[in-house]
Motif scaffolding. Structure first.
Motif, PDB file in Angstrom:
ATOM      1  N   GLN A 385      32.809  18.663 -14.559  1.00 52.79           N
ATOM      2  CA  GLN A 385      33.685  19.581 -13.851  1.00 52.79           C
ATOM      3  C   GLN A 385      34.892  20.006 -14.700  1.00 52.79           C
ATOM      4  O   GLN A 385      35.338  21.137 -14.632  1.00 52.79           O
ATOM      5  N   ASN A 386      35.426  19.119 -15.505  1.00 52.23           N
ATOM      6  CA  ASN A 386      36.658  19.415 -16.233  1.00 52.23           C
ATOM      7  C   ASN A 386      36.387  19.977 -17.634  1.00 52.23           C
ATOM      8  O   ASN A 386      37.011  19.592 -18.612  1.00 52.23           O
ATOM      9  N   SER A 387      35.443  20.865 -17.723  1.00 49.89           N
ATOM     10  CA  SER A 387      35.095  21.471 -19.001  1.00 49.89           C
ATOM     11  C   SER A 387      36.228  22.370 -19.480  1.00 49.89           C
ATOM     12  O   SER A 387      36.628  23.311 -18.789  1.00 49.89           O
ATOM     13  N   SER A 388      36.748  22.099 -20.665  1.00 46.97           N
ATOM     14  CA  SER A 388      37.847  22.911 -21.202  1.00 46.97           C
ATOM     15  C   SER A 388      37.385  24.329 -21.502  1.00 46.97           C
ATOM     16  O   SER A 388      38.145  25.288 -21.342  1.00 46.97           O
ATOM     17  N   GLN A 389      36.130  24.486 -21.936  1.00 46.72           N
ATOM     18  CA  GLN A 389      35.599  25.821 -22.209  1.00 46.72           C
ATOM     19  C   GLN A 389      35.527  26.651 -20.931  1.00 46.72           C
ATOM     20  O   GLN A 389      35.861  27.838 -20.926  1.00 46.72           O
ATOM     21  N   ALA A 390      35.096  26.002 -19.840  1.00 46.61           N
ATOM     22  CA  ALA A 390      35.006  26.709 -18.565  1.00 46.61           C
ATOM     23  C   ALA A 390      36.394  27.072 -18.056  1.00 46.61           C
ATOM     24  O   ALA A 390      36.616  28.168 -17.523  1.00 46.61           O
ATOM     25  N   GLU A 391      37.352  26.181 -18.213  1.00 43.64           N
ATOM     26  CA  GLU A 391      38.733  26.468 -17.812  1.00 43.64           C
ATOM     27  C   GLU A 391      39.288  27.642 -18.597  1.00 43.64           C
ATOM     28  O   GLU A 391      39.948  28.533 -18.058  1.00 43.64           O
ATOM     29  N   SER A 392      39.019  27.660 -19.886  1.00 44.94           N
ATOM     30  CA  SER A 392      39.501  28.748 -20.735  1.00 44.94           C
ATOM     31  C   SER A 392      38.871  30.072 -20.319  1.00 44.94           C
ATOM     32  O   SER A 392      39.543  31.116 -20.291  1.00 44.94           O
ATOM     33  N   LYS A 393      37.588  30.032 -19.981  1.00 45.19           N
ATOM     34  CA  LYS A 393      36.910  31.258 -19.568  1.00 45.19           C
ATOM     35  C   LYS A 393      37.480  31.772 -18.255  1.00 45.19           C
ATOM     36  O   LYS A 393      37.689  32.982 -18.088  1.00 45.19           O
TER      37      LYS A 393
END
Length: 404
Positions: A385-393
């Motif tokens: 859930q805490n994917s940095s790539q997903a947060e950045s996107k």
């Protein structure tokens, strides 16, 4: 040693009943003429019963001319209320399956006409509650209430399943780019909307019933659907037990395991908080999020919800047209009956897409029910859930949407 008596067939029950009734009538008569009249009637009834492939202990009046004497007499409103499609839609659907091999096989018993069988199945798919009872459907359409309706349903379902690849398919790279172009001002690079839904069962399954018991406290089968901006269904996963979480359904689907075959560049799906935040699924900000400031999180969530609700609209249309999906009256007792329920939903999805074409579309009124089910901790850890790539996107998309 097994001392069980062999099961008496339905046909034998009818024969026994006719003989007992004739014997009772003879006892009440005292003249020879009446005796021979009773015996002659018994002989005729036995010939008719024995000449049939399968008897029907509960006699249902047959209406072999139903399609020519009843259906044409219905006005357009009653026709649509009964079969959930207009006359033109019915004719179009009939043209798609009429020549299917399922209706042209060699059978020992002559089939009902294809349009008669299609009408029965459409009525069954669109019926809920007592209207979905087998005996009522048999009475309405003048067919047997034994296995006749099941066989007709199975036959028509198989014909529709052969149309699946034609009407439910993932958009190729060119079509996905076209979707992005048409919806860029709504949510940039979004190509669809994903969510799970429950198919409520009318009764508890015979085996492993606890696995079908969902968080909604009902027995159900779960399905996951992706639709596009035109409410056309593009991907379906169905058959998971009611206790399975939406995120787990996604984790085992090809959308997750083979994502390179479904997405290109910055493309993504909009999902609610029941899904993990991934590069391919963008969810709204949680209330305890520390990303950005509150005003921007709220603005993003409102924009996200405004368009993600399309999948709820899709479910609303699907279940309002095909009322049987509100509560499936199928008793699950083995894998075969479980798969039959899954096929039932899939056939409804295929019909939904057939009827979404501009010349055949008729919308139904429906209620949108939001499901903001939170991810459980185990599922969050499994998918990351805490994917940095997903947060950045998500931050990047937020800037595009809000004009920064």
């Amino acid at each position: 040693m097994n001392t069980k008596m062999p099961r008496t067939s339905e046909k034998q029950k009818i024969i026994n009943f006719l003989i007992e009734q004739a014997a009772f009538d003879i006892l009440l008569q005292d003249d020879e003429a009446s005796f021979w009249e009773i015996m002659e009637n018994l002989n005729e009834e036995l010939i008719i019963t024995l000449s049939n492939y399968r008897g029907s202990f509960q006699q249902v009046p047959k209406s072999l001319e139903w399609r020519t004497t009843i259906l044409p007499q219905l006005d357009e409103y009653r026709f649509q209320q009964m079969l959930r499609v207009t006359r033109d839609q019915f004719t179009f659907i009939l043209s798609l399956i009429r020549n299917n091999i399922e209706f042209n096989k060699s059978h020992s018993v002559r089939q009902y006409s294809v349009d008669h069988q299609l009408a029965i199945v459409l009525f069954r798919l669109g019926s809920s509650g007592e209207n979905a009872a087998i005996r009522k459907i048999a009475s309405v359409f003048g067919v047997g209430d034994g296995e006749t309706i099941y066989k007709i349903t199975k036959r028509v379902f198989q014909a529709f399943l052969e149309l699946k690849s034609k009407y439910i398919y993932w958009p190729d790279a060119a079509e996905r780019q076209e979707i992005v172009k048409n919806t860029y001002n709504e949510m940039p690079h979004c190509i669809g909307y994903i969510d799970g839904t429950e198919l409520k069962l009318a009764e508890a399954p015979v085996k492993n019933h606890t696995t079908y018991f969902s968080k909604s406290r009902i027995y159900s089968i779960k399905a996951q659907v992706v639709c596009d901006h035109q409410l056309k269904i593009r991907h379906v996963v169905v058959g998971h037990y009611g206790s399975v979480h939406d995120a787990r359904m996604f984790r085992t689907s090809t959308l997750c395991t083979e994502e390179d075959n479904f997405f290109s560049f910055d493309q993504w799906l909009a999902g609610d908080s029941a899904y993990p935040l991934l590069k391919t699924i963008i969810t709204p900000y949680r209330s305890n999020s520390q990303q950005l400031d509150y005003a921007r999180r709220k603005a993003f969530n409102l924009r996200h919800s405004r368009f993600r609700v399309r999948i709820e609209h899709c479910f609303g249309l699907l279940k309002e047209r095909f009322g049987s999906l509100k509560e499936l009256r199928v008793r699950i007792q083995d894998e075969k009956s479980h798969n039959f329920c899954s096929t039932w939903f899939l056939v409804c999805c295929i019909l939904h897409n057939i009827l979404r074409t501009p010349s055949h579309d008729v919308d139904y009124m429906y209620n949108v029910l939001e499901d903001d089910e939170e991810l459980d901790e185990l599922t969050m850890n499994e998918i990351g859930q805490n994917s940095s790539q997903a947060e950045s996107k998500r931050s990047y998309l937020c800037a595009l949407m809000l004009g920064d």
